[in-house]
Design a protein around this motif. Structure first.
Motif, PDB file in Angstrom:
ATOM      1  N   CYS A 128       0.806  -1.230   0.000  1.00  0.00           N
ATOM      2  CA  CYS A 128       0.000   0.000   0.000  1.00  0.00           C
ATOM      3  C   CYS A 128       0.836   1.276   0.000  1.00  0.00           C
ATOM      4  N   ARG A 129       2.024   1.242   0.557  1.00  0.00           N
ATOM      5  CA  ARG A 129       2.899   2.425   0.745  1.00  0.00           C
ATOM      6  C   ARG A 129       2.256   3.478   1.631  1.00  0.00           C
ATOM      7  N   ASP A 130       1.222   3.111   2.366  1.00  0.00           N
ATOM      8  CA  ASP A 130       0.493   4.092   3.171  1.00  0.00           C
ATOM      9  C   ASP A 130       0.411   3.727   4.638  1.00  0.00           C
ATOM     10  N   GLY A 131       1.161   2.742   5.085  1.00  0.00           N
ATOM     11  CA  GLY A 131       1.103   2.365   6.503  1.00  0.00           C
ATOM     12  C   GLY A 131      -0.168   1.613   6.860  1.00  0.00           C
ATOM     13  N   VAL A 132      -0.804   1.001   5.870  1.00  0.00           N
ATOM     14  CA  VAL A 132      -2.099   0.342   6.118  1.00  0.00           C
ATOM     15  C   VAL A 132      -1.998  -1.180   6.107  1.00  0.00           C
ATOM     16  N   CYS A 133      -1.207  -1.741   5.209  1.00  0.00           N
ATOM     17  CA  CYS A 133      -1.287  -3.196   5.007  1.00  0.00           C
ATOM     18  C   CYS A 133      -0.288  -3.998   5.852  1.00  0.00           C
ATOM     19  N   GLY A 134       0.800  -3.393   6.271  1.00  0.00           N
ATOM     20  CA  GLY A 134       1.781  -4.105   7.102  1.00  0.00           C
ATOM     21  C   GLY A 134       2.755  -4.963   6.306  1.00  0.00           C
ATOM     22  N   THR A 135       2.632  -4.977   4.984  1.00  0.00           N
ATOM     23  CA  THR A 135       3.490  -5.842   4.164  1.00  0.00           C
ATOM     24  C   THR A 135       4.974  -5.492   4.304  1.00  0.00           C
ATOM     25  N   CYS A 136       5.275  -4.227   4.569  1.00  0.00           N
ATOM     26  CA  CYS A 136       6.674  -3.774   4.548  1.00  0.00           C
ATOM     27  C   CYS A 136       7.341  -3.859   5.920  1.00  0.00           C
ATOM     28  N   THR A 150       8.695   0.058   6.763  1.00  0.00           N
ATOM     29  CA  THR A 150       9.728   0.767   6.002  1.00  0.00           C
ATOM     30  C   THR A 150       9.133   1.787   5.033  1.00  0.00           C
ATOM     31  N   CYS A 151       7.832   1.634   4.681  1.00  0.00           N
ATOM     32  CA  CYS A 151       7.226   2.637   3.793  1.00  0.00           C
ATOM     33  C   CYS A 151       6.947   3.934   4.540  1.00  0.00           C
ATOM     34  N   GLN A 152       7.075   3.897   5.882  1.00  0.00           N
ATOM     35  CA  GLN A 152       6.812   5.086   6.706  1.00  0.00           C
ATOM     36  C   GLN A 152       8.038   5.484   7.512  1.00  0.00           C
TER      37      GLN A 152
HETATM   38  S1  FES Z   1       3.531  -1.106   2.341  1.00  0.00           S
HETATM   39 FE1  FES Z   1       1.653  -1.241   3.419  1.00  0.00          FE
HETATM   40  S2  FES Z   1       2.209  -0.629   5.441  1.00  0.00           S
HETATM   41 FE2  FES Z   1       4.004  -0.298   4.291  1.00  0.00          FE
END
Ligand code: FES
Ligand code: FAD
Length: 340
Positions: A41-49, A80-82
């Protein structure tokens, strides 16, 4: 402007050092230097990073509880996206270096069929233009035909094939659910982007405890397919928890795979009060400290966010830390979160 060194320690022992400007997020800096950290997501929503910061100071911009708890942030986990470094940092990345150098790609597929497995779930079969190189447990973003939006789904099929399958929960009125229930027809074109995610099966070196909630069974089907091909010297216990007996879809396939592998125990649990079943309630009602084998086991957990959170809290109370713990939450997409 100051530039910091960020060391990325990958799971396979490889370390790469990237330069990150003092106003730059780590995933962006890594991408600029041709390393694709797990990300969606790059938005701090999905937790993938999510990674673990072993050293260094940093600022975390926005993130939701769903993607990372405050407790995890206190322990040193980062999204890491945040993450913007404020010193040199060392990060432990829960993925191998080869996965991180593989850019997500988009592959077209043709719908082969939609199987109504139960009131609450669909099976989707897609013929791919070419196989997608994923690890069992990973997911792709599937563009929902005619809508301009995508939804994320874990492969339920084995890697290496040009036929991919998915196990999809029916949420009446949902974008993907409505497509599958009302409009999908053979030969519809779907675009799949991926693979993504750090939830994938690592080499099996000890006992395995696998916990699936509802369609959270999907990645475990893929993992079982791989283990059936490669074998395992260690026992696997799979808990499959759903609401009603009718929701226990793909159980025949699970049991066939378990028989082929040997040494696999499948335990089903039903939550609905009116159901007659030998194990009722939630998975947390049936898991004790002894199931964690004094910590000498790997745990994989996948399902709806409340189940994943409940199991994590339960493990905290049991006071036994497994050798490794991997989980995937089937979060709603970002737009749905924003609208909620
Ligand atoms: S890519 Fe989704 S929380 Fe970082
Ligand atoms: C990494 C990842 C992997 C996933 N893999 C799978 C998978 O293999 N199988 C699968 O079935 N799902 C999976 N999901 C969830 C999936 O991406 C969709 O969120 C889900 O299928 C709903 O899509 P929809 O378009 O039918 O409903 P939407 O249009 O997204 O939502 C319809 C309504 O249902 C609510 N809703 C959406 N998702 C949930 C939820 N999880 N729990 C409760 N309410 C919800 C929404 O807020 C909305 O009100 C995954 C999610 C993630 C982040």
């Amino acid at each position: 402007m100051t530039t910091y060194n960020v060391a990325l320690n990958f799971e396979d022992g490889v370390t790469r050092v990237i330069q990150c400007d003092d106003d730059e997020k780590v995933t962006d800096a890594a991408f600029r230097q041709k390393i694709n950290l797990p990300m969606d997501c790059r938005d701090g929503v999905c937790g993938t990073c999510k990674c673990f910061a072993e050293k260094g100071e940093y600022e975390l911009e926005f993130y939701m509880d769903e993607s990372m708890s405050d407790e995890e942030a206190e322990q040193g986990y980062v999204l890491t996206c945040q993450m913007i470094p404020e010193s040199d940092c060392v990060l432990r990345v829960p993925a191998s270096s080869s996965v991180c150098k593989t850019a997500p790609e988009s592959v077209e597929g043709a719908v082969q069929g939609v199987d109504r497995l139960s009131e609450t779930s669909f099976g989707l079969r897609v013929k791919l233009a070419r196989p997608i190189a994923f690890l069992p447990g990973q997911y792709v973003n599937v563009a929902v035909p005619g809508t301009g939006v995508h939804r994320s789904y874990s492969f339920s099929s084995a890697p290496g094939s040009d036929e991919a399958t998915f196990l999809i929960r029916n949420l009446p009125g949902g974008v993907m659910s409505s497509y599958l229930a009302e409009r999908a027809k053979p030969c519809d074109t779907v675009t799949l982007t991926g693979p993504m995610g750090a939830f994938y099966l690592r080499p099996i070196e000890r006992a395995q405890l696998w916990l699936a909630g509802g369609t959270g069974l999907a990645p475990f089907l893929s993992m079982l397919e791989q283990v059936a091909e490669q074998g395992s010297d260690h026992p696997i216990v799979l808990y499959y928890a759903v609401t009603r007996a009718a929701d226990l879809v793909e159980l025949d396939r699970v049991e066939d795979l378990a028989e082929r592998i040997g040494n696999v125990t499948v335990i089903t649990i039903l939550a609905a009060e009116e159901e007659a079943h030998e194990r009722k309630g939630f998975v947390t009602d049936h898991l004790g400290a002894e199931d964690l084998k004094g910590g000498d086991c790997d745990v994989y957990l996948c399902g709806p966010p409340p189940m994943v959170d409940a199991v994590r809290a339960h493990f905290g109370k049991l006071g036994v830390e497994p050798a490794s713990f991997h989980y995937e939450k089937f979060n709603p997409t970002e737009a749905e979160v924003a609208a909620a």
